[in-house]
Write an enzyme that holds these catalytic residues in place. Structure first.
Site, PDB file in Angstrom:
ATOM      1  N   GLU A 491       0.629  -1.069  -0.127  1.00 14.48           N
ATOM      2  CA  GLU A 491      -0.194   0.236  -0.170  1.00 14.48           C
ATOM      3  C   GLU A 491       0.768   1.595  -0.381  1.00 14.48           C
ATOM      4  OE1 GLU A 491      -3.025  -0.438   2.578  1.00 14.48           O
ATOM      5  OE2 GLU A 491      -3.659  -2.177   2.130  1.00 14.48           O
ATOM      6  N   GLU A 572      -3.839  -9.196   0.098  1.00 18.64           N
ATOM      7  CA  GLU A 572      -4.753  -8.400   1.215  1.00 18.64           C
ATOM      8  C   GLU A 572      -6.121  -8.713   1.429  1.00 18.64           C
ATOM      9  OE1 GLU A 572      -2.115  -5.873   3.666  1.00 18.64           O
ATOM     10  OE2 GLU A 572      -3.648  -5.270   4.361  1.00 18.64           O
TER      11      GLU A 572
END
Ligand code: GAL
Length: 880
Positions: A491, A572
């Site tokens: 991220e 994820e």
């Protein structure tokens, strides 16, 4: 009786194995054996490698204000050269003159450290608490990880050691390490998750050598609990000046079939001596013993000896290739076996062996297919992964092989076959475990690049350190067959920008120059057309695939059409949250909901409902994730956030100490979600699991939904013997639910079916008052090595022996014999009792104590549990 002793013998054998594994170096063997010498003048060529466990007997002190005026910035020019073996461009030059800190009292041999804490490594200075450390956020776990920590130890060297090259290997120290030997700054390494080596040779002397290590942790350095201190193993390595270099072997298996495998081996040899040498390099390949990882049997292939000349101060490589016939392949459990080989490399000068170096590896092929997903040795393997943080619950960040092994065993029981090391390099032993137990690993290095997530995170040093960190990480880990992908970022804030794409390409190119395995990153906002998506080999989607939060809009099709040749997985998924054994009403009728007051959350108690339907605003229940995965069958699988709860990041209740994300709580107790994943990931295992518990004296007559997780396709629920209806699992549903059941004391019973045949059952009963403590251990035979652990569970039970589901009785553990209670936990994220406390309240009926046998212990250890008003319970462990 015979059975009992067989079980004990097996347990004992396992202990020896785990003990051996815990002390085995990652690649090289611990050999303290000396070859006979020819004569004194040939001493340099006479000793093979020694790898000495440097964990025992340190002195430590933590300072909350800087005690020495040093900082990374003042030390930096002396630290940067430690990276030199891992940078491709201009090397850093060590400045001339006296380094900073050489006059600090803590680096000096005569400093009196007798008042400092005496301890053994691995050590996490923060884990003992207390909580609510000033300046430490909930995200970082509220434990005192900040400050400067000094570690000191005296290391004795013999006269003949001075003719060797002497390295200090630190598997991980949090963070900004700087190391002095005998008052001289040697070097260091800032990134606390990476392993590093320093050359002590120039500063070593005969007799006592004073080692001093300074660590420095800022507040706001992390989004989660980083731990603090020298939290992994430390080794002293003594080698002949002619030796296999650090991470100096590289094995690849470019062609693999059932009949034959090509094994390529590169060996890099350093000559740190002051004369050039003519050397022989030879390697034999053996099967690795499944238990010990050591070479066994006859050689299955041999690389012919090569004679090369190596100049003083130079590094030389030898590359060769051999075939193994009928190779025993490495593959993930349970459908394949994790077979391992060991390449034993011998370096000799004349007829004297100067180095022996073992490289464990596996033979396997992995295909990453955009439409079929992952194929290992030709077999499709759906990725059933979990993300995992590095801490080990109440043990903190201090690495312990048995604690990590226990986590992997629990995850394996659920059907996990893949692990993501979110978001940093793991302990070396973690990959040893993954190799041995048959887990695939998505090995990840960074959570940030140039743009910060927290004020003092890695972005501060990314420019100087990304290359050496990345190269050393890959060289350390690339011989592990478990590693199937390299994660360069999670991220990353700049993931969608051109600049982020450029950084991603730079990192990918570094990886490609070190290894052939694919590069991936975890994207939560970039699209399939972003520059970074074009740079990656595997598209990793965080939450976007199943649709973030309440959105059902999936990013899978967009990525699949923009990058049609690339495999996609959910790097994820989920971020579902729950507290074990806690059920909050009413229950959403949806298959996924954002947590909040009235929606699965209780902000007063800081708990989240374990109906396993609630998630963060960006996350989804497991059910919703499964739907997304099944709708788009080209998706290779998922890595769930997270396998275990971890310290810090206590979303949604920032005032708590630890996370709610785990499928398993921080003590290692299974939440209901465990069975939801098991029902999908081990579809062939007959299992059924009812929730909630059925002891609700305050809910008589009230709607109390009953849900069942089962690998069956049909189920009938009985409430006190009366059918509540038989249901079929509809498409895109993953649980059976009877949402109108009104609570009445008694018994719930479910019978599940598969293809029309009875498959599995489960029962939940209304239980009585607490009457006893039931004590059990995961292992009653443990090694007396100062590392091995027994995990002891106490359940508060009623007169029938059934766990009292809401019991919160205080339990006090005590111990006699050669062992210690290291910590306790109960999995309650809102429990602020310090981890080392021997007293702790049970939570949802359970409490855990972790016991370690002393180094050199042999004999019985008795662990007892006491709770007011209940009879004591005790269990006997055997150490030795
Ligand atoms: C993700 C992040 C993880 C963790 C998780 C919690 O966005 O990558 O590190 O913070 O959220 O839901």
């Amino acid at each position: 009786m015979a059975n009992t002793s067989l079980i004990r013998y097996r347990a004992y054998a396992l202990l020896i194995v785990s003990l051996l594994l815990s002390v085995l170096p990652q690649y090289a063997t611990a050999r303290a054996v000396r070859e006979p010498r020819e004569d004194a003048s040939n001493a340099l060529a006479s000793a093979t490698r020694e790898r000495i466990d440097l964990n025992p007997d340190w002195r430590f002190s933590r300072f909350t204000t800087n005690p020495d005026s040093l900082s990374y910035n003042t030390l930096k020019n002396w630290i940067l050269p430690s990276a030199n073996n891992f940078i491709s461009g201009t090397k850093h030059e060590r400045p001339s003159g006296t380094p900073p800190g050489n006059d600090v009292q803590y680096v000096k041999a005569d400093f009196d450290d007798s008042a400092w804490e005496a301890l053994n490594l691995p050590h996490d200075w923060a884990v003992k608490g207390p909580f609510n450390a000033p300046g430490i956020s909930g995200g970082m776990g509220r434990l005192p990880s900040n400050g400067v920590g000094w570690y000191r130890k005296k290391v004795t060297l013999a006269k003949e050691d001075l003719e060797k090259t002497i390295y200090l290997d630190i598997d991980g120290a949090m963070s900004y390490s700087a190391v002095w030997l005998n008052g001289n700054l040697v070097g260091g390494w800032p990134y606390g998750y990476n392993s590093f080596r320093l050359d002590l040779t120039p500063y070593a002397k005969e007799g006592a050598n004073q080692l001093a290590i300074r660590l420095d942790n800022a507040v706001d350095s992390s989004r989660w609990y980083p731990g603090a201190g020298i939290y992994r193993n430390v080794w002293l390595v003594k080698v002949n000046p002619v030796h296999v270099r650090q991470y100096g072997t590289y094995v690849t298996t470019p062609k693999v079939s059932a009949q034959s495998a090509t094994v390529n081996l590169a060996v890099e040899v350093d000559n740190t001596g002051n004369a050039s040498q003519q050397i022989n390099v030879a390697t034999e390949i053996h099967l690795a013993d499944a238990a010990t990882g050591r070479p066994t049997g006859q050689a299955v292939a041999t690389f012919p000896a090569k004679s090369i000349s190596i100049a003083k101060g130079a590094t030389q490589s030898v590359n060769d290739s051999v075939a193994i016939n009928n190779p025993q392949l490495w593959g993930p459990a349970p459908t394949q076996k994790p077979n391992l080989y060991v390449a034993v490399t011998t370096i000799s000068i004349g007829n004297i062996t100067v180095d022996t170096y073992e490289t464990r590896f596996g033979v396997r092929s992995v295909t990453y297919d955009a439409n079929k997903g992952l194929l290992v040795n030709g077999e499709p393997v759906y990725v059933q992964g979990t993300c995992n943080h590095h801490d080990l619950g109440s043990l903190g960040a201090a690495f312990n092989t048995r604690a990590a092994e226990r986590q992997l065993q629990i995850l394996g029981e659920m059907g996990t076959n893949a692990l993501r090391t979110s978001h940093n390099p793991p302990a070396p032993e973690f990959l040893e475990l993954a190799d041995r137990l048959g887990f695939m690993v998505y090995d990840e290095i960074f959570d940030v690049w140039n743009t910060q997530k927290t004020k003092n995170d890695f972005h501060l040093i990314f420019a100087d350190w990304h290359e050496p960190d990345l190269r050393s990480f890959i060289r350390r880990d690339r011989n592990h067959p478990s590693v199937i992908a390299w994660g360069i970022g999670n991220e990353i804030p700049e993931q969608s920008s051109a600049a982020g794409g450029a950084t991603g390409k730079q990192l990918r190119d570094i990886v490609r120059s070190e290894d052939t395995r694919p590069v991936t990153a975890a994207l939560n906002s970039a699209s399939g057309t972003s520059v970074l998506a074009g740079v990656l080999d595997i598209e990793g989607l965080n939450y976007q695939g199943e649709g973030q939060g309440t959105s059902n809009s999936s990013a899978f099709p967009g990525f699949h059409s923009a990058q049609p040749n690339k495999m996609i997985w959910s790097s994820e998924s989920s971020s579902a949250i729950s507290t074990r054994g806690t059920y909050i009403f009413p229950v959403t009728s949806s298959n996924s909901a954002t947590v909040g007051t009235g929606s699965g959350g209780n902000s007063t108690a800081s708990q989240v409902s374990a109906y396993e339907l609630y998630a963060t605003s960006w996350g989804s229940s497991p059910d919703k994730v499964f739907t997304g995965q099944d709708r788009y069958d080209y998706v290779a699988g998922e890595f769930v956030w997270t396998g275990f709860d971890y310290i810090g990041e206590p979303t949604p209740y920032d005032s708590s100490r630890s996370s709610y994300f785990g499928i398993v709580d921080m003590a290692g107790f299974k939440k209901d979600r465990f069975y939801l994943y098991q029902s999908r990931w081990r579809a062939d295992l007959p299992m059924a699991h009812i929730l909630p518990h059925w002891t609700w004296p305050d809910r008589v007559g009230q709607v109390t939904p009953v849900h069942v997780f089962s690998s069956g396709d049909e189920a009938e629920l009985f409430v006190n013997g009366k059918s509540a209806g038989r249901k079929k699992k509809a498409e895109y549903t993953y649980r059976f639910r009877w949402d109108d059941v009104k609570y009445e004391a008694g018994e719930l019973h479910v019978v599940t079916y598969k293809a029309g045949k009875e498959w599995a059952t489960d029962t939940k009963k209304t239980v009585g008052a607490a009457a006893n403590l039931k004590i059990t251990a995961d292992r009653t035979d443990i090694a007396g090595d100062g590392y091995d652990l027994s995990f002891i569970t106490v359940a508060v039970v009623d007169a029938n022996g059934d766990v009292v589901p809401q019991a919160g009785n205080n339990v006090t553990f005590s111990i006699t014999g050669p062992g210690k209670i290291v910590s306790t936990d109960n999995g309650n994220p809102a429990d602020f009792t310090v981890f080392p406390s021997p007293s702790r309240k049970a939570f949802s009926g359970l409490v855990l104590s972790i016991v370690r046998a002393d180094a050199g212990a042999s004999g019985d250890i008795v662990v007892s549990a006491a709770s007011p008003g209940l009879p004591n319970a005790s269990i006997t462990l055997h150490a030795g």
